[in-house]
Design a protein around this motif. Sequence first.
Motif, PDB file in Angstrom:
ATOM      1  N   SER A 176       1.068  -1.225   0.020  1.00  0.00           N
ATOM      2  CA  SER A 176      -0.063   0.004  -0.071  1.00  0.00           C
ATOM      3  C   SER A 176       1.054   1.197  -0.044  1.00  0.00           C
ATOM      4  O   SER A 176       0.589   2.301  -0.959  1.00  0.00           O
ATOM      5  N   VAL A 177       2.070   1.177   0.695  1.00  0.00           N
ATOM      6  CA  VAL A 177       2.713   2.375   0.988  1.00  0.00           C
ATOM      7  C   VAL A 177       3.452   2.706  -0.353  1.00  0.00           C
ATOM      8  O   VAL A 177       3.463   3.680  -1.104  1.00  0.00           O
ATOM      9  N   LEU A 178       4.026   1.707  -1.097  1.00  0.00           N
ATOM     10  CA  LEU A 178       4.389   1.660  -2.259  1.00  0.00           C
ATOM     11  C   LEU A 178       3.681   2.079  -3.295  1.00  0.00           C
ATOM     12  O   LEU A 178       3.829   3.012  -4.259  1.00  0.00           O
ATOM     13  N   GLY A 179       2.571   1.611  -3.393  1.00  0.00           N
ATOM     14  CA  GLY A 179       1.418   2.054  -4.371  1.00  0.00           C
ATOM     15  C   GLY A 179       1.059   3.568  -4.259  1.00  0.00           C
ATOM     16  O   GLY A 179       1.038   4.338  -5.283  1.00  0.00           O
ATOM     17  N   ILE A 180       0.709   3.871  -2.988  1.00  0.00           N
ATOM     18  CA  ILE A 180       0.371   5.370  -2.768  1.00  0.00           C
ATOM     19  C   ILE A 180       1.678   6.461  -2.981  1.00  0.00           C
ATOM     20  O   ILE A 180       1.426   7.543  -3.697  1.00  0.00           O
ATOM     21  N   GLY A 181       2.789   5.780  -2.876  1.00  0.00           N
ATOM     22  CA  GLY A 181       3.993   6.514  -3.156  1.00  0.00           C
ATOM     23  C   GLY A 181       3.969   6.863  -4.597  1.00  0.00           C
ATOM     24  O   GLY A 181       4.263   7.902  -5.293  1.00  0.00           O
ATOM     25  N   ALA A 194      -5.157   1.618  -3.942  1.00  0.00           N
ATOM     26  CA  ALA A 194      -3.783   0.817  -3.469  1.00  0.00           C
ATOM     27  C   ALA A 194      -3.944   0.446  -1.978  1.00  0.00           C
ATOM     28  O   ALA A 194      -3.295  -0.233  -1.532  1.00  0.00           O
ATOM     29  N   MET A 195      -4.961   1.069  -1.125  1.00  0.00           N
ATOM     30  CA  MET A 195      -4.935   0.680   0.343  1.00  0.00           C
ATOM     31  C   MET A 195      -5.888  -0.715   0.223  1.00  0.00           C
ATOM     32  O   MET A 195      -6.033  -1.251   1.498  1.00  0.00           O
ATOM     33  N   GLY A 196      -6.284  -1.161  -0.829  1.00  0.00           N
ATOM     34  CA  GLY A 196      -7.201  -2.079  -0.807  1.00  0.00           C
ATOM     35  C   GLY A 196      -8.571  -2.127  -0.838  1.00  0.00           C
ATOM     36  O   GLY A 196      -9.432  -3.007  -0.629  1.00  0.00           O
ATOM     37  N   VAL A 197      -9.110  -0.755  -1.027  1.00  0.00           N
ATOM     38  CA  VAL A 197     -10.413  -0.446  -0.757  1.00  0.00           C
ATOM     39  C   VAL A 197     -11.154  -0.804  -2.203  1.00  0.00           C
ATOM     40  O   VAL A 197     -10.531  -0.413  -3.137  1.00  0.00           O
ATOM     41  N   ASP A 198     -12.143  -1.338  -2.223  1.00  0.00           N
ATOM     42  CA  ASP A 198     -12.788  -1.577  -3.400  1.00  0.00           C
ATOM     43  C   ASP A 198     -13.823  -0.504  -3.907  1.00  0.00           C
ATOM     44  O   ASP A 198     -14.540   0.021  -3.240  1.00  0.00           O
ATOM     45  N   ILE A 199     -12.923   0.136  -5.114  1.00  0.00           N
ATOM     46  CA  ILE A 199     -13.704   1.601  -5.310  1.00  0.00           C
ATOM     47  C   ILE A 199     -14.730   1.213  -6.282  1.00  0.00           C
ATOM     48  O   ILE A 199     -15.529   2.104  -6.727  1.00  0.00           O
ATOM     49  N   LEU A 200     -15.044   0.027  -6.766  1.00  0.00           N
ATOM     50  CA  LEU A 200     -16.245  -0.114  -7.735  1.00  0.00           C
ATOM     51  C   LEU A 200     -17.598   0.185  -6.970  1.00  0.00           C
ATOM     52  O   LEU A 200     -18.499   1.067  -7.742  1.00  0.00           O
ATOM     53  N   PRO A 201     -17.901   0.074  -5.868  1.00  0.00           N
ATOM     54  CA  PRO A 201     -19.009   0.447  -4.917  1.00  0.00           C
ATOM     55  C   PRO A 201     -19.184   2.070  -4.971  1.00  0.00           C
ATOM     56  O   PRO A 201     -20.171   2.761  -5.309  1.00  0.00           O
ATOM     57  N   LEU A 202     -18.083   2.646  -4.672  1.00  0.00           N
ATOM     58  CA  LEU A 202     -18.067   3.958  -4.593  1.00  0.00           C
ATOM     59  C   LEU A 202     -18.150   4.651  -6.096  1.00  0.00           C
ATOM     60  O   LEU A 202     -19.039   5.763  -6.182  1.00  0.00           O
ATOM     61  N   LEU A 203     -17.578   4.245  -7.229  1.00  0.00           N
ATOM     62  CA  LEU A 203     -17.945   4.801  -8.437  1.00  0.00           C
ATOM     63  C   LEU A 203     -19.568   4.457  -9.002  1.00  0.00           C
ATOM     64  O   LEU A 203     -19.933   5.534  -9.366  1.00  0.00           O
TER      65      LEU A 203
END
Length: 762
Positions: free
Chosen positions: A471-476, A538-547
């Motif tokens: 997650s840290v690497l992806g966020i960076g 990147a933090m592992g949150v499923d963003i499909l419901p948000l979209l």
Amino acid sequence: MPVAHIESASRMRSLAALACMALVALSMLVPRAGAATAGAATSHAPPVAAKAPALPQELTPESIRDALSKMSDQEVRSLLIEQLDRAAKASAGASPADGMMAKAGMAGMMEVDAGTLRGRVRDMIAAAHALPETARYVVDRLDLGAGEGNGIAHLAGAFALMLVAGLVVEGLYGLALRGQRGRLAQTAGGTYFARAFGLGANLALDVGAIVVFAAGALGVYLTIRAIPELWRIVLIAALMAVVVVRGAALAARVLLGRSRDGARLLPLDDRTARRFRQYVLVLTVLFGVNIVVRSVLGAADIDPSTLDVMLFGAWTLGLVLTLGLLALVRRPIAALIRGTETRRASVRGALADFWPIIAIAYFAALYAASLHGMLMGRTGPLGIGLASVLVVVLVPIVDYALCSALGAFVATRAVEGAPRGPGWLATYEPIFRRAIHIITVVGGILILADWWDIRLFAYAQMGLGGDIASSVLGIGIVVLATYLAWQIATTAIDNRMRAEGTVSTDAPSSRLRTVLPILRATILVTIAVMATMSILAAMGVDILPLLAGASIVGVAIGFGSQTLVRDIVSGAFFLMDDAFRLGEYIEVGSAKGNVEKISVRSVFLRHQRGALYVVPYGQIHQLRNASRDWQVQILEFRLTYDTSMLQVKKILKKIGEELSADPDYAPDILAPLKSAGVTSAEDSAIVVRAKFTARPTGNSWVIRRVAYDKIIRAFRDAGIRFAHRQVTVNVSSAEDAAAIAAGGGAGAAAIAAEAERNAKAG
């Protein structure tokens, strides 16, 4: 004879003399080579019994078989006896306390390590007391087979012969490349890339000189036959030490020495650079001596504790030299870190103040960790630690070199006038510099992480810690990409707005200057939303419901807030049609004023009296723009009926020519002032108009006021009278006049009688 020929002949004579000396020394050394091996059996016994062959540090079936295949039967027997004796001692000395230590967990492991450390320290103290005897033993081994007991002298002669041969070959190498050196010297005053090429070529030639020197010395070494094996080890180790010292001296000269143009790769003053060069040379000489001593002691079958004693002394001396250097250069390095930053509360200021403490703590910890590893029989982090310091030093050098190359390339393209070269390269040069900073720093961090066995990408695939690391690497990566995208967008917009010129209070802004701020806000919102979604992913949150939820909310807003949608859509079309711009004077119904601000759903108008009107785009049904292209100013005058219109036209034409010739007003006048003739006739005056065409700026109203002033003065001087409003009463005969007068007298008497009655009543 030319001076160059004289110098060449002198050098050739010197090289010939050195070659003769080498041949004489070789003829003296080779006859004694057979005698050197004759007395090989008369060696003194070492001060410590010879050890059995050591097993590999990592015991695997393959490594054990490989090690045994290289041993003789006697060595295998000695190794087996040593291992059996060790097992017997462990079994005989076993006690209930050992079992207790095994069950004590971490505390027991620490006690076992402490016991190992105490045993190693005792061995090193004993080896230190035996150093004189060890030295005599090594000297006897070096004198082995010398006949008269002067083997060390012959060893020194052989090494001197190798050095002479290497220097002769290196001198020939230098003579062969003298012309190339001269041509490279001419690049010192050229462009940046020419100087960089010259510096790299000179460095390559210098490295080649060291390689040629080593090759020449090795050639002589290979011609010497029938000498003791220990001598060969000493000669190779000494040659390695000389090559290492020369390589370090070359690196110090390149990094810390001044070039022909007075520049230095490291931005240090002469005194600090000299101290660093001295430190590098002394430390490298110490390292070379350590190589020779450890090679000789190891080849002479000396107890490993003696080697540890020598290594401990070298490390301690190196730490003392390092701490002394830190004390001498703490202020220049602090000034270099601080740069132009004067605040001590900043990060750079704090780092400049505390860098000596950080460096001392780092080197002390490195020394302690390496010493602990040596005592525990493990490889310490000294080599990696020193290499890490070298990386920290090289990262800003590489960054400086790349940024300088970029600046030189941009300047070269600007001078050449290449198409699109000076514009976009100069515009995006700061972004390229930031990208270079990021790449060099990240590259240095990855190199250090790999050396210290910090597997960032491997940790990104392991368990909970791996999830966090991933997650840290992806966020960076997302933050880095977002930063670069925003910098590119805002730089392009700012550059375009600068090209549109400065904002003037008198003139309206251009169409691009009106639209670009809204475009900047739109890009910012878009990048922020995309970055937020990417970070959540990147933090592992499923963003499909948000979209999906955002889509539903957008549809709901679209149906429920039709006015908002209408305002936004109407504003987009108004901007596309270029209906108004910032600074223009417009009228929307009863609201009028200059366009002060444009938002997504409304326009802000500042009235000339200070009032601010906020008009949503959806409520604009008709718009009047008074600041577009040109405008006609109308001037009206009420003159008497006896005015000569020919005289009026001449006066207006003359005033129009004066205004058109005035440099303050001429740029804004598109058509000069002229008479428009009589537009209407009233009871007491005729209405005459004058007009001129001007640019729709604030200066047109100034021209209007000046024109009025000039016209009024000119009419007064010419005797032209302005008509005033009046009422004309016509009397038909004398009787009517007398009646009017009598009526007026009677009315006056009545008013006086009424006033007298009121006074008596009060």
